[in-house]
Design a protein around this motif. Structure first.
Motif, PDB file in Angstrom:
ATOM      1  N   THR A   1       1.723   1.866   3.606  1.00  0.00           N
ATOM      2  CA  THR A   1       1.880   1.614   2.145  1.00  0.00           C
ATOM      3  C   THR A   1       0.296   1.974   1.711  1.00  0.00           C
ATOM      4  N   ARG A   2      -0.726   1.820   2.364  1.00  0.00           N
ATOM      5  CA  ARG A   2      -1.802   2.057   1.785  1.00  0.00           C
ATOM      6  C   ARG A   2      -2.382   3.480   1.838  1.00  0.00           C
ATOM      7  N   LYS A   3      -3.165   3.935   0.899  1.00  0.00           N
ATOM      8  CA  LYS A   3      -3.691   5.303   0.642  1.00  0.00           C
ATOM      9  C   LYS A   3      -4.681   5.620   1.910  1.00  0.00           C
TER      10      LYS A   3
END
Length: 67
Positions: free
Chosen positions: A18-20
């Motif tokens: 979910t993190r870039k």
């Protein structure tokens, strides 16, 4: 160094991440898509068809000297 002969995309990011992803200070030897994550961020990367290392086969990834 990505020496994969199975994918033109050097960084495969799972759909559960979910993190870039941040790609920074890398040398890529292709011109295709760098990652499967659509919103990944790039900073100070270099890409070329033949980036020019001393000896990739021996993992000597120092850049070759250019006149």
């Amino acid at each position: 160094m990505n020496d994969s002969r199975f994918s033109d995309t050097p960084l495969l990011v799972g759909s559960g991440v979910t993190r870039k992803v941040l790609l920074q200070n890398n040398i890529f030897g292709n011109t295709g898509t760098l990652t499967t994550q659509v919103d990944a961020s790039e900073k100070a990367d270099y890409g070329a068809l033949a980036p020019g290392f001393v000896n990739c086969g021996a993992f000597d990834l120092r850049p070759i000297a250019t006149p």
